[in-house]
Design a protein around this motif. Structure first.
Motif, mmCIF file in Angstrom:
data_model
loop_
_atom_site.group_PDB
_atom_site.id
_atom_site.type_symbol
_atom_site.label_atom_id
_atom_site.label_comp_id
_atom_site.label_asym_id
_atom_site.label_seq_id
_atom_site.Cartn_x
_atom_site.Cartn_y
_atom_site.Cartn_z
ATOM 1 N N GLN A 158 13.582 -53.499 46.149
ATOM 2 C CA GLN A 158 12.439 -53.763 45.279
ATOM 3 C C GLN A 158 12.197 -55.256 45.103
ATOM 4 O O GLN A 158 11.051 -55.716 45.070
ATOM 5 C CB GLN A 158 12.664 -53.094 43.927
ATOM 6 C CG GLN A 158 12.626 -51.573 43.972
ATOM 7 C CD GLN A 158 13.017 -50.935 42.651
ATOM 8 O OE1 GLN A 158 13.329 -51.628 41.673
ATOM 9 N NE2 GLN A 158 13.015 -49.602 42.613
ATOM 10 N N GLN A 195 10.572 -56.543 48.359
ATOM 11 C CA GLN A 195 9.169 -56.151 48.483
ATOM 12 C C GLN A 195 8.285 -56.781 47.414
ATOM 13 O O GLN A 195 7.150 -57.184 47.688
ATOM 14 C CB GLN A 195 9.049 -54.627 48.385
ATOM 15 C CG GLN A 195 9.547 -53.872 49.603
ATOM 16 C CD GLN A 195 9.264 -52.386 49.490
ATOM 17 O OE1 GLN A 195 10.087 -51.617 49.025
ATOM 18 N NE2 GLN A 195 8.085 -51.983 49.914
ATOM 19 N N ARG A 252 18.763 -50.303 46.073
ATOM 20 C CA ARG A 252 17.356 -50.084 45.723
ATOM 21 C C ARG A 252 16.794 -51.289 44.977
ATOM 22 O O ARG A 252 15.633 -51.667 45.172
ATOM 23 C CB ARG A 252 17.224 -48.820 44.880
ATOM 24 C CG ARG A 252 17.300 -47.529 45.694
ATOM 25 C CD ARG A 252 16.839 -46.339 44.864
ATOM 26 N NE ARG A 252 17.778 -46.061 43.783
ATOM 27 C CZ ARG A 252 18.781 -45.186 43.880
ATOM 28 N NH1 ARG A 252 18.976 -44.538 45.015
ATOM 29 N NH2 ARG A 252 19.582 -44.981 42.846
#
Length: 312
Positions: free
Chosen positions: A58, A61, A54
């Protein structure tokens, strides 16, 4: 009681979103561990792997993608850097499906924006980048590209650029896709083609100032676009997205009284015939039934029910 359905719908949506996130976690964990973690039995390290995945997502992005987006446009020429655009696309395709869906429109907007430039070389580079992106994405996402063309190129010379760009993309994409793969976006593509032939774009092609300055205004490529589209649709029932709409657009544009519009409609129908003749989904029986239906609908009825004259 009236709020119970809404609460149930909200709860279902939340569960679906949680399911998507869980699925994304599985994808990310599988990628982090070489593709085999999703099938392996849970271990004590799974949660740490998920957290690391994750964090990577993140970072991609929030930091990497914005930096790559800034490098798509060449600051010297204002054109699109094809290699950077393809690199960004390949990165997006590695992301979970929900991330690709969220990021795709912003990515396409940056490429389509180059087509609004008045510099011919900038528009050409933009078309080339979009064509490579369209082939890489495949027919599944071509509707998103067509929608972005429609949304971004809306006025003035941009209308001619739209029709020219759409043909350029179809010419690159159609040889790589299967018959029927463009059926879902066929209505949108037909609307864009007909708008280029009968709408404001066609009128602006007659303005000398535009015709002399814009390469895209010298000719209409939408006739060829219709032929390409007809060659890859599923004949039944998608042909109904082509022929009836051509007739309706010609009538709405004054085709019954204007020779120019009548000739344009005739040329579009001729290109449809050429495309359908190369379409493997066109069978003899459905073609015969469709032609009989067209004849019975558009031919005037016989007066007085007189029998036809005997053959000599």
């Amino acid at each position: 009681p009236s709020q119970e359905p809404e609460a149930a719908a909200a709860e279902a949506a939340a569960e679906e979103e949680d399911g998507e996130e869980a699925g994304e976690d599985e994808l990310l964990v599988g990628a982090a561990e070489g593709g085999g973690a999703a099938d392996a039995a849970p271990s004590a390290d799974d949660e740490a792997v998920r957290a690391r995945a994750r964090a990577i997502l993140q970072a991609v992005q929030g930091k990497l993608l914005p930096q790559l987006y800034n490098h798509i446009k060449d600051p010297k020429t204002e054109g699109a850097r094809v290699s950077v655009a393809l690199a960004v696309l390949k990165l997006l395709k590695l992301m979970p499906p929900r991330v690709l869906k969220l990021q795709l429109r912003g990515f396409l907007m940056r490429l389509v924006a180059t087509l609004s430039s008045r510099e011919k070389s900038v528009r050409q580079k933009g078309r080339e980048a979009l064509a490579m992106v369209a082939v890489e994405l495949g027919a599944e996402h071509f509707g998103a590209i067509a929608y972005e063309l429609q949304s971004s190129l809306r006025r003035g010379f941009q209308l001619q650029v739209l029709g020219h760009a759409l043909h350029f993309l179809l010419a690159k994409l159609v040889p790589t896709v299967a018959v029927g793969s463009l059926d879902s976006c066929a209505p949108l593509l037909v609307r864009l083609i007909l708008a280029d032939v009968f709408g404001e774009a066609a009128e602006k092609k007659e303005v000398d100032a535009i015709a002399n300055s814009m390469r895209e205004a010298h000719s209409t490529m939408s006739f060829a676009s219709m032929e390409l589209l007809a060659s890859v649709i599923t004949f039944v029932p998608t042909v109904n997205e082509l022929v009836p709409h051509i007739h309706r657009a010609a009538v709405d544009a004054g085709g019954a009284t204007t020779l120019k519009h009548a000739n344009n409609a005739r040329e579009l129908l001729r290109r449809c015939v050429i495309g359908l003749s190369a379409n493997p989904s066109v069978g003899l029986q459905p073609l015969t039934v469709y032609c009989a239906g067209l004849l019975s609908t558009h031919l005037p009825p016989k007066r007085g029910g007189a029998a036809p004259a005997p053959a000599p």
